[in-house]
Design a protein around this motif. Sequence first.
Motif, PDB file in Angstrom:
ATOM      1  N   VAL A   1     -80.187 -45.131 -17.303  1.00 60.03           N
ATOM      2  CA  VAL A   1     -79.730 -46.197 -18.176  1.00 60.03           C
ATOM      3  C   VAL A   1     -80.900 -47.085 -18.573  1.00 60.03           C
ATOM      4  O   VAL A   1     -81.744 -47.395 -17.767  1.00 60.03           O
ATOM      5  CB  VAL A   1     -78.662 -47.074 -17.484  1.00 60.03           C
ATOM      6  N   VAL A   2     -80.926 -47.463 -19.838  1.00 60.40           N
ATOM      7  CA  VAL A   2     -81.841 -48.505 -20.282  1.00 60.40           C
ATOM      8  C   VAL A   2     -80.977 -49.726 -20.558  1.00 60.40           C
ATOM      9  O   VAL A   2     -80.050 -49.667 -21.339  1.00 60.40           O
ATOM     10  CB  VAL A   2     -82.594 -48.100 -21.554  1.00 60.40           C
ATOM     11  N   VAL A   3     -81.255 -50.830 -19.868  1.00 62.69           N
ATOM     12  CA  VAL A   3     -80.381 -51.992 -19.939  1.00 62.69           C
ATOM     13  C   VAL A   3     -81.107 -53.184 -20.552  1.00 62.69           C
ATOM     14  O   VAL A   3     -82.207 -53.498 -20.145  1.00 62.69           O
ATOM     15  CB  VAL A   3     -79.872 -52.382 -18.533  1.00 62.69           C
ATOM     16  N   ALA A   4     -80.491 -53.822 -21.518  1.00 65.66           N
ATOM     17  CA  ALA A   4     -80.998 -55.082 -22.046  1.00 65.66           C
ATOM     18  C   ALA A   4     -79.965 -56.144 -21.741  1.00 65.66           C
ATOM     19  O   ALA A   4     -78.880 -56.117 -22.287  1.00 65.66           O
ATOM     20  CB  ALA A   4     -81.224 -54.981 -23.550  1.00 65.66           C
ATOM     21  N   VAL A   5     -80.275 -57.065 -20.843  1.00 65.93           N
ATOM     22  CA  VAL A   5     -79.317 -58.068 -20.417  1.00 65.93           C
ATOM     23  C   VAL A   5     -79.944 -59.450 -20.545  1.00 65.93           C
ATOM     24  O   VAL A   5     -81.014 -59.681 -20.034  1.00 65.93           O
ATOM     25  CB  VAL A   5     -78.888 -57.846 -18.953  1.00 65.93           C
ATOM     26  N   LEU A   6     -79.263 -60.366 -21.211  1.00 64.84           N
ATOM     27  CA  LEU A   6     -79.766 -61.723 -21.358  1.00 64.84           C
ATOM     28  C   LEU A   6     -78.766 -62.718 -20.791  1.00 64.84           C
ATOM     29  O   LEU A   6     -78.631 -63.831 -21.265  1.00 64.84           O
ATOM     30  CB  LEU A   6     -80.039 -62.036 -22.840  1.00 64.84           C
ATOM     31  N   MET A   7     -77.992 -62.294 -19.743  1.00 61.89           N
ATOM     32  CA  MET A   7     -76.973 -63.152 -19.176  1.00 61.89           C
ATOM     33  C   MET A   7     -77.231 -63.486 -17.727  1.00 61.89           C
ATOM     34  O   MET A   7     -76.706 -64.479 -17.241  1.00 61.89           O
ATOM     35  CB  MET A   7     -75.612 -62.478 -19.273  1.00 61.89           C
ATOM     36  N   MET A   8     -77.831 -62.687 -17.079  1.00 63.59           N
ATOM     37  CA  MET A   8     -77.811 -63.023 -15.696  1.00 63.59           C
ATOM     38  C   MET A   8     -79.225 -63.462 -15.263  1.00 63.59           C
ATOM     39  O   MET A   8     -80.090 -62.775 -15.268  1.00 63.59           O
ATOM     40  CB  MET A   8     -77.332 -61.894 -14.828  1.00 63.59           C
TER      41      MET A   8
ATOM     42  N   SER B   1     -80.205 -64.002 -12.530  1.00 65.01           N
ATOM     43  CA  SER B   1     -80.336 -65.309 -13.155  1.00 65.01           C
ATOM     44  C   SER B   1     -79.335 -66.281 -12.559  1.00 65.01           C
ATOM     45  O   SER B   1     -78.271 -65.884 -12.073  1.00 65.01           O
ATOM     46  CB  SER B   1     -80.099 -65.220 -14.664  1.00 65.01           C
ATOM     47  N   VAL B   2     -79.684 -67.562 -12.580  1.00 62.66           N
ATOM     48  CA  VAL B   2     -78.749 -68.630 -12.262  1.00 62.66           C
ATOM     49  C   VAL B   2     -78.071 -69.031 -13.570  1.00 62.66           C
ATOM     50  O   VAL B   2     -78.706 -69.573 -14.474  1.00 62.66           O
ATOM     51  CB  VAL B   2     -79.459 -69.840 -11.638  1.00 62.66           C
ATOM     52  N   LEU B   3     -76.772 -68.733 -13.677  1.00 63.39           N
ATOM     53  CA  LEU B   3     -76.059 -69.010 -14.917  1.00 63.39           C
ATOM     54  C   LEU B   3     -75.782 -70.488 -15.115  1.00 63.39           C
ATOM     55  O   LEU B   3     -75.889 -71.019 -16.221  1.00 63.39           O
ATOM     56  CB  LEU B   3     -74.740 -68.240 -14.940  1.00 63.39           C
ATOM     57  N   LYS B   4     -75.423 -71.165 -14.031  1.00 67.84           N
ATOM     58  CA  LYS B   4     -75.043 -72.567 -14.158  1.00 67.84           C
ATOM     59  C   LYS B   4     -75.220 -73.279 -12.826  1.00 67.84           C
ATOM     60  O   LYS B   4     -74.910 -72.718 -11.777  1.00 67.84           O
ATOM     61  CB  LYS B   4     -73.592 -72.692 -14.622  1.00 67.84           C
ATOM     62  N   SER B   5     -75.718 -74.481 -12.866  1.00 66.23           N
ATOM     63  CA  SER B   5     -75.818 -75.338 -11.685  1.00 66.23           C
ATOM     64  C   SER B   5     -74.847 -76.502 -11.853  1.00 66.23           C
ATOM     65  O   SER B   5     -74.814 -77.157 -12.901  1.00 66.23           O
ATOM     66  CB  SER B   5     -77.247 -75.872 -11.514  1.00 66.23           C
ATOM     67  N   MET B   6     -74.036 -76.743 -10.816  1.00 69.30           N
ATOM     68  CA  MET B   6     -73.033 -77.790 -10.850  1.00 69.30           C
ATOM     69  C   MET B   6     -73.240 -78.739  -9.684  1.00 69.30           C
ATOM     70  O   MET B   6     -73.653 -78.318  -8.595  1.00 69.30           O
ATOM     71  CB  MET B   6     -71.633 -77.170 -10.785  1.00 69.30           C
ATOM     72  N   PHE B   7     -72.939 -80.014  -9.883  1.00 69.46           N
ATOM     73  CA  PHE B   7     -73.099 -81.008  -8.840  1.00 69.46           C
ATOM     74  C   PHE B   7     -71.745 -81.629  -8.529  1.00 69.46           C
ATOM     75  O   PHE B   7     -71.032 -82.086  -9.424  1.00 69.46           O
ATOM     76  CB  PHE B   7     -74.089 -82.089  -9.287  1.00 69.46           C
ATOM     77  N   THR B   8     -71.370 -81.601  -7.232  1.00 70.65           N
ATOM     78  CA  THR B   8     -70.129 -82.198  -6.773  1.00 70.65           C
ATOM     79  C   THR B   8     -70.458 -83.123  -5.604  1.00 70.65           C
ATOM     80  O   THR B   8     -70.801 -82.661  -4.519  1.00 70.65           O
ATOM     81  CB  THR B   8     -69.135 -81.117  -6.315  1.00 70.65           C
ATOM     82  N   ARG B   9     -70.368 -84.409  -5.843  1.00 66.24           N
ATOM     83  CA  ARG B   9     -70.725 -85.410  -4.835  1.00 66.24           C
ATOM     84  C   ARG B   9     -72.155 -85.169  -4.353  1.00 66.24           C
ATOM     85  O   ARG B   9     -73.090 -85.215  -5.127  1.00 66.24           O
ATOM     86  CB  ARG B   9     -69.725 -85.388  -3.681  1.00 66.24           C
TER      87      ARG B   9
END
Length: 271
Positions: A14-21, A68-76
Amino acid sequence: MRKLLYVFGGSVWVVVAVLMMVKGIGGCYGSEWQGDRKGMGLIVSFMSKDVARGHREGGSVLAVRYNSVLKSMFTRERKVDLCCEMEVSVDLESMRGGEILWNCDFVCYAPIEGVVTDIGGVVFRNAGFSSSSTIWLYGFYAGVMMQNVICRPSLYCLCQSYGREVALEGRIEHRWDLLPLGLHGFMLEFSGAMGYGYASKPYGLPYAHSFGRKDYWYYGMALSLIYKLTAGEASIGVSYESNAASKDSWVNYGENYKNNVWFNAIVNFSF
């Protein structure tokens, strides 16, 4: 050390092009990420033997992993990262075995400095050229790591659907900077692991007494020479893993595979 959630069968180029992770050892635990949690990472690795949880699963493997880090969230007082990875690997000996892996996990940084809680799941797609069917497998894991303590101890619990297997594993790792020896940019890393595994359906087959005991202990260690790159690292190393199961059990394929030694080379780019 090699990742601890496992892939079975199939063949795929497989040749993979990914821009999400997503290492290692690898390994698809969050603690095995060999990239920067704050951005993206691309890892190319070669292993002369495919070993997981103290038992051999195949021959030499070439793998490419994108994370990849998709999203960082802060809770307290807590920070939570949503991380994803995709990996493609090929068994170089048979040229018929391979895998595609998707993984997502939540990493929570606890209020205690240096303590990280890691909870995630992995989905495997077994799709071979020689087979008309596609099999989906899945796994879950949870663990805790102590980053600012000597040897960075961690403890993980995982389960996976293929063998209906549950495992508990403790790990340590430590790096030494070789600058005092005049080796600028070089480091030496040692890692060790010990775990307990239980499978009620080895290799996806109904359990039979001829398979031997369902549970077993395993252990291993690895030593790597690492060179720091401008945007990542490159390493070569040797690993050893074994288990306490009998040689004729399902764990060792009924062969003398109890003591596994293999070599690996990894290039890790961070963006």
